[in-house]
Each structure stands twice: as structure tokens, then as C-alpha cells.
Write a protein that holds these residues in place. Structure first.
Motif, PDB file in Angstrom:
ATOM      1  N   UNK A  73       0.823  -1.050  -0.040  1.00  0.00           N
ATOM      2  CA  UNK A  73      -0.014   0.112  -0.017  1.00  0.00           C
ATOM      3  C   UNK A  73       0.924   1.311  -0.057  1.00  0.00           C
ATOM      4  N   UNK A  74       0.277   2.448  -0.353  1.00  0.00           N
ATOM      5  CA  UNK A  74       1.054   3.629  -0.481  1.00  0.00           C
ATOM      6  C   UNK A  74       1.760   3.826   0.786  1.00  0.00           C
ATOM      7  N   UNK A  75       3.053   4.001   0.810  1.00  0.00           N
ATOM      8  CA  UNK A  75       3.810   4.629   2.115  1.00  0.00           C
ATOM      9  C   UNK A  75       4.264   3.357   2.947  1.00  0.00           C
ATOM     10  N   UNK A  76       3.907   2.150   2.289  1.00  0.00           N
ATOM     11  CA  UNK A  76       4.012   0.900   3.459  1.00  0.00           C
ATOM     12  C   UNK A  76       5.000  -0.065   2.807  1.00  0.00           C
ATOM     13  N   UNK A  77       5.590  -0.903   3.337  1.00  0.00           N
ATOM     14  CA  UNK A  77       6.607  -1.960   2.881  1.00  0.00           C
ATOM     15  C   UNK A  77       5.839  -3.243   2.422  1.00  0.00           C
ATOM     16  N   UNK A  78       6.118  -3.821   1.582  1.00  0.00           N
ATOM     17  CA  UNK A  78       5.605  -4.981   0.998  1.00  0.00           C
ATOM     18  C   UNK A  78       5.753  -6.256   2.216  1.00  0.00           C
ATOM     19  N   UNK A  79       4.923  -7.171   2.169  1.00  0.00           N
ATOM     20  CA  UNK A  79       5.415  -8.181   3.262  1.00  0.00           C
ATOM     21  C   UNK A  79       6.525  -8.958   2.744  1.00  0.00           C
ATOM     22  N   UNK A  80       6.701  -9.143   1.379  1.00  0.00           N
ATOM     23  CA  UNK A  80       8.152  -9.660   0.906  1.00  0.00           C
ATOM     24  C   UNK A  80       9.251  -8.776   1.349  1.00  0.00           C
ATOM     25  N   UNK A  81       9.087  -7.719   1.289  1.00  0.00           N
ATOM     26  CA  UNK A  81      10.356  -6.805   1.916  1.00  0.00           C
ATOM     27  C   UNK A  81      10.608  -6.941   3.418  1.00  0.00           C
ATOM     28  N   UNK A  82       9.455  -7.028   4.084  1.00  0.00           N
ATOM     29  CA  UNK A  82       9.422  -7.279   5.482  1.00  0.00           C
ATOM     30  C   UNK A  82      10.139  -8.443   5.932  1.00  0.00           C
ATOM     31  N   UNK A  83       9.838  -9.590   5.121  1.00  0.00           N
ATOM     32  CA  UNK A  83      10.453 -10.848   5.347  1.00  0.00           C
ATOM     33  C   UNK A  83      12.021 -10.676   5.184  1.00  0.00           C
ATOM     34  N   UNK A  84      12.562  -9.871   4.161  1.00  0.00           N
ATOM     35  CA  UNK A  84      13.919  -9.795   3.874  1.00  0.00           C
ATOM     36  C   UNK A  84      14.464  -8.835   4.981  1.00  0.00           C
ATOM     37  N   UNK A  85      13.905  -7.927   5.442  1.00  0.00           N
ATOM     38  CA  UNK A  85      14.337  -6.971   6.418  1.00  0.00           C
ATOM     39  C   UNK A  85      14.500  -7.827   7.747  1.00  0.00           C
ATOM     40  N   UNK A  86      13.661  -8.734   8.090  1.00  0.00           N
ATOM     41  CA  UNK A  86      13.616  -9.597   9.439  1.00  0.00           C
ATOM     42  C   UNK A  86      14.695 -10.696   9.288  1.00  0.00           C
TER      43      UNK A  86
END
Length: 205
Positions: A73-86
Motif C-alpha cells: 500500500x502507499x507509504x508501506x513496505x510489502x510483506x516480501x520486503x519485510x521478510x527480507x528485512x527480518x
């Protein structure tokens, strides 16, 4: 004088002609079906066609999963990106009830949308799966590391991938992130950090 054909006789002749045409058409269709079956049985395409159908299903399933996880969504990270970040560089395997670290069975895969989706969709259907993260190193070489690994894929496996762009803000402490994951800062002069290719491999057990 020649006798005139009565309307009843003409109608009867027309009906007979239509019946004959229908019989001929039916015979042609039956002949085509028999020929097709015989041709198929003489070639090794039957199992190949079935495999191709399964591969197409897996391809669609994998694309849908990654596309859903890559949505942001606008201004938010995707769930896929969050998995990489974590991610901290750990490799996980499915042990029948959950994804556990290969280094310690006491460590499970937490806060992972990829794991949640695979557990919900792939596991109940008996679909084996691997997930790898790959990126370009400082030497310009492509590095590939497993995130979820469940063995060597079969010959009918399919591979689906999505690229995720990381910025400096996405990774936070760059030194810690690089040390944990091995993913380096590709351009220290800009906010661009690196591109991670999420590669999902699916195959039937």
C-alpha cells in the motif's frame, strides 16, 4: 407422362438424406477420435502432458503467492520486503509442523509472511518448496542463499521470482544487516542499498 413426386415423398427423401448425412458425420467424428487416441498412445506425450499441466498449476500458484506478498500500500513496505528485512541469514526447513532453523531446532521462523503463505497453501497440498534470496556482491558476483530449504527439486519443478529493491532506510543499521545476511550495500554514495531476488521453487512430492 412422368408422374409427379408427391410432397410426402419429397419430405421422406429429404429426411433420409439428412439421416444419411448425420450417420456419415458421426462416423467421421468417431474415426477422428480413434485416430487421436491411437496417436497419443503411441507417443510418450501422455505423462508429459500431465506434467505440463501440473507445472502450469504450480507456476500460477507461485506467481499468485509472490504477487500478493509483493503488493504494498502507499507509504508501506510489502510483506516480501519485510521478510527480507527480518532475515538474519538463517536457513529454515519444514519439520512437519513448522519451519525450524538448521542450526537449532529451538529456533522457529517467526514473523514471516512467506512461511505463513507456504504453510497455508503449499504444505496441505503436498507441494515441496524452496525459497532462496539472491543478490549481487561487491565483486559483481551473484550470491544465492537459502531462506527455506526442503531438498533438491524434482525434474518437474517450477521457479518463480520477484525482485525487491532495498534502500538504506529499509535495512536500518547497514553494518549489522550486512554481517547477518551477507547482502552488501551496492552503492554507498546513494540511498540505494541492493536488489534482492526472491526465488521460489515448487514441485510435487
Amino acid at each position: 407422362m412422368k408422374g409427379k413426386t408427391s410432397p410426402e415423398s419429397a419430405a421422406e427423401n429429404s429426411a433420409q438424406m439428412h439421416t444419411l448425412e448425420a450417420i456419415v458425420a458421426s462416423m467421421i467424428m468417431v474415426g477422428i477420435i480413434i485416430f487421436t487416441i491411437q496417436a497419443t498412445s503411441l507417443t510418450p506425450l501422455t505423462s508429459s502432458t500431465a506434467n505440463a499441466h501440473i507445472e502450469a498449476q504450480l507456476q500460477t500458484m507461485g506467481q499468485d503467492m509472490l504477487s500478493a506478498l509483493a503488493y504494498s500500500a502507499y507509504g508501506q513496505d510489502s510483506q516480501l520486503k519485510k521478510d527480507i528485512q527480518n532475515w538474519d541469514g538463517t536457513k529454515y526447513v519444514w519439520n512437519g509442523s513448522g519451519y525450524r532453523s538448521t542450526d537449532s531446532q529451538n529456533k522457529g521462523l517467526q514473523d514471516s509472511s512467506l512461511a505463513d503463505v507456504l504453510k497455508l497453501i503449499a504444505v496441505p497440498r503436498g507441494i515441496a518448496h524452496n525459497v532462496h534470496f539472491s543478490w549481487v556482491t561487491d565483486d559483481g558476483i551473484m550470491s544465492d542463499e537459502p531462506y527455506i530449504y526442503n531438498g533438491d527439486p524434482s525434474d518437474n519443478a517450477v521457479i518463480i521470482s520477484k525482485k525487491v529493491v532495498l534502500s538504506d532506510n529499509d535495512v536500518g543499521n547497514k553494518s549489522v544487516f550486512t554481517a547477518d545476511t551477507g547482502i552488501p550495500d551496492a552503492d554507498s554514495s546513494t540511498d540505494f542499498y541492493n536488489i534482492v531476488n526472491v526465488k521460489m521453487t515448487l514441485w510435487r512430492m
